[in-house]
Each structure stands twice: as structure tokens, then as C-alpha cells.
Design a protein around this motif. Sequence first.
Motif, PDB file in Angstrom:
ATOM      1  N   PRO A 109      23.340  29.541  15.236  1.00  0.00           N
ATOM      2  CA  PRO A 109      24.645  30.223  15.514  1.00  0.00           C
ATOM      3  C   PRO A 109      24.141  31.146  16.803  1.00  0.00           C
ATOM      4  O   PRO A 109      24.746  32.944  16.694  1.00  0.00           O
ATOM      5  CB  PRO A 109      25.106  31.027  14.678  1.00  0.00           C
ATOM      6  N   LEU A 110      23.202  31.205  17.400  1.00  0.00           N
ATOM      7  CA  LEU A 110      22.892  31.691  18.640  1.00  0.00           C
ATOM      8  C   LEU A 110      23.608  31.626  20.130  1.00  0.00           C
ATOM      9  O   LEU A 110      23.854  30.166  20.394  1.00  0.00           O
ATOM     10  CB  LEU A 110      21.507  31.438  18.447  1.00  0.00           C
ATOM     11  N   THR A 111      23.197  32.595  20.995  1.00  0.00           N
ATOM     12  CA  THR A 111      24.164  32.825  22.883  1.00  0.00           C
ATOM     13  C   THR A 111      22.369  32.204  23.026  1.00  0.00           C
ATOM     14  O   THR A 111      21.503  32.715  22.761  1.00  0.00           O
ATOM     15  CB  THR A 111      24.353  33.321  22.444  1.00  0.00           C
ATOM     16  N   TYR A 112      22.374  32.174  24.676  1.00  0.00           N
ATOM     17  CA  TYR A 112      21.682  32.275  25.250  1.00  0.00           C
ATOM     18  C   TYR A 112      20.699  33.881  25.356  1.00  0.00           C
ATOM     19  O   TYR A 112      19.739  33.051  24.968  1.00  0.00           O
ATOM     20  CB  TYR A 112      21.869  31.672  26.777  1.00  0.00           C
ATOM     21  N   ASN A 113      20.895  34.556  25.535  1.00  0.00           N
ATOM     22  CA  ASN A 113      20.421  35.305  25.099  1.00  0.00           C
ATOM     23  C   ASN A 113      20.017  36.172  23.539  1.00  0.00           C
ATOM     24  O   ASN A 113      18.768  36.412  23.577  1.00  0.00           O
ATOM     25  CB  ASN A 113      21.346  36.488  25.627  1.00  0.00           C
ATOM     26  N   GLN A 114      20.118  35.412  22.794  1.00  0.00           N
ATOM     27  CA  GLN A 114      20.167  35.593  21.417  1.00  0.00           C
ATOM     28  C   GLN A 114      18.625  34.729  21.309  1.00  0.00           C
ATOM     29  O   GLN A 114      18.166  35.644  20.537  1.00  0.00           O
ATOM     30  CB  GLN A 114      21.367  35.777  20.706  1.00  0.00           C
ATOM     31  N   ALA A 115      19.133  33.020  21.748  1.00  0.00           N
ATOM     32  CA  ALA A 115      17.956  33.063  21.057  1.00  0.00           C
ATOM     33  C   ALA A 115      16.823  33.261  22.592  1.00  0.00           C
ATOM     34  O   ALA A 115      15.582  33.670  21.958  1.00  0.00           O
ATOM     35  CB  ALA A 115      18.404  31.652  22.052  1.00  0.00           C
ATOM     36  N   SER A 142      16.694  26.324  18.717  1.00  0.00           N
ATOM     37  CA  SER A 142      18.450  27.098  18.081  1.00  0.00           C
ATOM     38  C   SER A 142      19.129  26.191  18.674  1.00  0.00           C
ATOM     39  O   SER A 142      19.965  25.991  17.699  1.00  0.00           O
ATOM     40  CB  SER A 142      18.800  27.393  19.758  1.00  0.00           C
TER      41      SER A 142
END
Lengths: 321, 321
Positions: free
Chosen positions: A125-131, A119
Motif C-alpha cells: 500500500p505505497l504511492t509512487y513517492n512512498q515507494a 511495491s
Amino acid sequence: MKCTVFVPSHITGFFEIVEHHNPLIKGSRGAGVTLNRGVISQVNVTDGNGEIIIKTNGSNYPLEGSVSYKTLDLLRKQFPEEIRWDEKKITIHHQTQVPIEAGFGVSAGSALGTSMSLSKLLKLPLTYNQAAAVAHRAEVELNTGLGDVMGAVMGGFPIRLEPGAPGFGKADRLLDDKVTVKGYEKDFKDINFEDIKYKSIGKDGGELYVISKSLGTIETSSVLKSPEMTRRVNKVARELLGKLISSPQISNFMDLSLEFAQKTGLIDEEVMEIVEVMKEETIGASMAMLGKTAFSISQTPDSSVEGVMVAKVDSCGCRFF
Amino acid sequence: MKCTVFVPSHITGFFEIVEHHNPLIKGSRGAGVTLNRGVISQVNVTDGNGEIIIKTNGSNYPLEGSVSYKTLDLLRKQFPEEIRWDEKKITIHHQTQVPIEAGFGVSAGSALGTSMSLSKLLKLPLTYNQAAAVAHRAEVELNTGLGDVMGAVMGGFPIRLEPGAPGFGKADRLLDDKVTVKGYEKDFKDINFEDIKYKSIGKDGGELYVISKSLGTIETSSVLKSPEMTRRVNKVARELLGKLISSPQISNFMDLSLEFAQKTGLIDEEVMEIVEVMKEETIGASMAMLGKTAFSISQTPDSSVEGVMVAKVDSCGCRFF
């Protein structure tokens, strides 16, 4: 371009399996502890022709069935247009600092190392939690784990209140993951705050140890796939989380973990023998879920059990370094 | 018995105020950054006659109106029977490593230092989030802050998705709080994983700096109490969070923060002048909410602005040490 991620090992003490058709919501409730050892992943992305190389401790493994490859594949499917995957060469090297298939969450570490690194390197285009959620999904879809990704993201003693990936589930921590204060032996009145004003705040400031001994492997997926075992596990686990919340102490966490190991029948005699010795010497001991491993939380690194692994409690969670 | 807590400073870039009659749900949405400087609190509990001493940087302050005292008082009301408060002497020493009333979340640091320390020393039956929630409540009830407690607990670049205390609100982080890898300059193929196998994983591994310059103070409560300002802030803030989530990069966070500072009119000419210089030299710059402070995120510690404070990004959140 390359980067390195450290994912702490997460040992589960007790857990309840929660089914859901959405893999981001499916998972487990329960409690565990994270270690300052885990999986270090170094990921390298260069120009190439779609090559993918995944190594663990220097050895190649087949891509199919590997949680790292599954994670990469999920990212590839999520961003088919944004990244020219067939013009990249991706190399993923995992180094494990804990035993594999022994209840230390190595698969979650590999999945998180992969999703976090890719990521970042591919600027997805990912946040920490999304990754992190991609790693959870890979774990759930391969039946390699249900709560270790959330645990490894939290650090300390994670309490998984609601199942699911980071950003979907809900988690908390025991407060006292550091029991003693180190390096401030002087009388309180004499403390010169200037001394510590610019001191680097180390993650290892506390002195709480996880002492473990592994006797062999259990394949997590073999247990997670059995409906009979799911029923038994859930029946025992249901009330333990409430008991932990009403008395959120490490000693209580370890007592409840041992109660879980015994009532579910998951602990065998061989592991129980070691647990009994450890229990006498530490805050508490039980079996790592799911592995043929005895573990204990201790205020000293000493143990009369031979050949143990001694780690400290991690208090920070998955991170780049 | 004593313990020490470090709470990273949290600078808010932009925020939306969310009212609610329940102080645990009331708070703010928004985004910010945490620093490896903040508030260090040393708390001591001994036998006594109900004495309470609270000092910041060595000076006594009146208890009434102090966020530390408010936090202590909330704990006292929550556990009136469990603890013999009138037989204790409680001493709380805060040392601030950042300016006060300048947008660095010192009040949240003081509140968290108090709630975490007392919960641990008095062995209150609280989890990490439950202890942090008491600090959030103290902040909200005194109008000293709405989102700094959540930010300081998260570490990194916190994104506050839903308002409220830890355990009630919802937060995420930007993924790339560490931009470069330090100490691994060797060619990838030559990396000897043994080198790093037992290396302490430092929280300062990354090289991302927060460069700031404070010109004076703003009392947060004076702004948070104004209905007209609330309307203006919320009108501007509403769409910024969505824009950040769809492109969760540090540069975008800083651009949106500056947009917020300008459109709300919260930034004045004096701060804007410094922001303009910083902007040229860094990833981005804006005004710390709420303080008369310019701040920027940079890959180097250098700045042509005189008298700046240089810190690194914290990636771990509030912790004992």
C-alpha cells in the motif's frame, strides 16, 4: 510475477549536504541532469522459501552492504505481517547502461528499481513517492547517495531545493531540457496539426546530449563520511543554488558546476584536462559528483574526446516499462 | 522562433476546493488520471508590433476571458522590462485531442502550453515549476480550474495532497500506472538484457486505457463559483483522500470517484447509465469532474459503449517535443 523498471542515470553537478537524524529528511540540495541511460531492473517474485537473489550485470554480489538488499530489507521491516516473505522467492536482476561508482547514480537506480518493482509486485500500500522514499532511505543509511533518488524521479535537469526523499524534500527542474524541436522543419503556416494529432509523443523528441568520459571510480561513501570534506563542500555549495534559481539556464548550471568542482578541489588534473576540451565544444562541462568522470551538455553528439559515452537527456524520470 | 508543447489531458475523479487569497496557494486536493491525448500548443514569436493571435483548432477566439491570453498577460506583467512585448508578434495555436468543457482539463492544457512555450522562447528566468505556476494562477483567476495544472505536470494518476500551483502545492502519484509489461513474453531466465539495453524507453510501454464518452459540456466556472456546491463538494471529498492514501490502488481510486460523483449529486442519470455499463467491463468507472463525461480505467481498449474515446494513461506529464 515480474516487472521491469527503468531508472535514468542522474549526474550531480553541485551539491550541499544536509544532515538530519531522520534519513527521509537527510539528503542534499543541488542540481544535476538525468540521462536516457541508467539502470534497468527486472524483478521476479514467485513462491519459494525466502530465497533472495540479486545480480548486477549477471554477477552475484554479497547481499550485505548491497543497496538493493537494504531496500528490500526496509520493505520487509515496514510490512512484516502483510507479506509472507518466507514463502517467496525474490530475484532481482539489474542491468547497468552506465559505469558503476563513476557518478552516474547507479546505486540510486538499483535501489529505486528494487523498491518500485517490489511495491508493485507485492501490491504494497505505497504511492509512487512512498515507494521511492524507501530507496532514498536505503541510500542514506548506506552512505551511497544523498540526492540521486530525488533526481532520478524528477527527470530532466533536477534542481533539489530541499533535501530528503520524494514526498519529503522539494525539487524543481530547469525548464529548457529540450532545446530544439525535431521534425517540424516546415514553415509555421504550413503546419498541418493533423500530422501530429495522434503522433506518439516521444521522450526523445529533444536533441540535447550528455557526453561523458569516465576515468575510474570513487566510492561515494568514502567522501560522504568525511567531516572535513562535508565542511568544504557545503561552504562552496551554499550560494550556488540561489545563483542557479535566479538564472535557471543550462549554461549557468554547467558554469556553477565547474565552479563547485574547482573550489572544492574535488576535480583532479586528469579530469580537468578533459573538461577543458569538452567545454570548448559544448554548452558546458564539469565533473560528475561523485565520480572520476567528466561530463558535458551539448547540442550535438560529436566530441573530439576519444571513447566518450553519448546519451540524451531523459525528461520523464523513473518508470515501469 | 517557435516551439511545441504537449500537455496531457487530466481527468479529476474527486476533489476538495481549498480557498486562499493567494492564487498560487488556492486550488484543490483530489485525485485523477492523465491521458496520452491532450492539448498540443505551437507557439511562435517573431518581430512585430505587439500583435497577439490565439487560435484553438484553427479558429480565433476573443482574447478577453481566454485562459491563454490571461497566462500571456500574467507573464507580461511579471516581466514588463525584460521583454520588449510591443516589438513582438506572438502566435499561439492550440490543437485539442480531447473534447472541450467536458472535464478533460483543456483550459489547463492551453494555459500550460502558453506559459511553458513563452517562458522558453523568450528565455524568461523561470524554472519548470515557476512557469507552470503562471498557468495555475491564470486558471484560478478565471475560475476555469483548480488542480488540472498540477495534475498535467505530474502525469500518471496524480494525487493532489495539498492545493496550489506546482512548487506551492504538493502532489504524489499512484504507483501502478502501468499494470502489465509489454514485449517481454519470453521466460524470465531467457531474457537477454542486451535486447533492451539500448531500447528507447517508450512512455506507452504500459497497457492501461482510459475509455471515455462525453455527452455534453459543463462550464467549470459556473460550478466553482457556487458557494452551495463548494460546501457540498467539500463535505463529501474531505475523507476520500485519506481513504485513497491508505489503499492507493486504481480500483480504489475509481470506487472513491464514483462515491464522490453520487454523494455530491454531480452525476446525472444519463451519465450514470453509461458509467454502470463501463463499470462492468473495466477496473472502475465514474464521471469526469467537471464535465458531462463518463470515464473508466481498463486493461483492454474494448468497450460495449458506442462512440467512446480510447486513450492510454500518460506517465510523463507536460513536456516539449
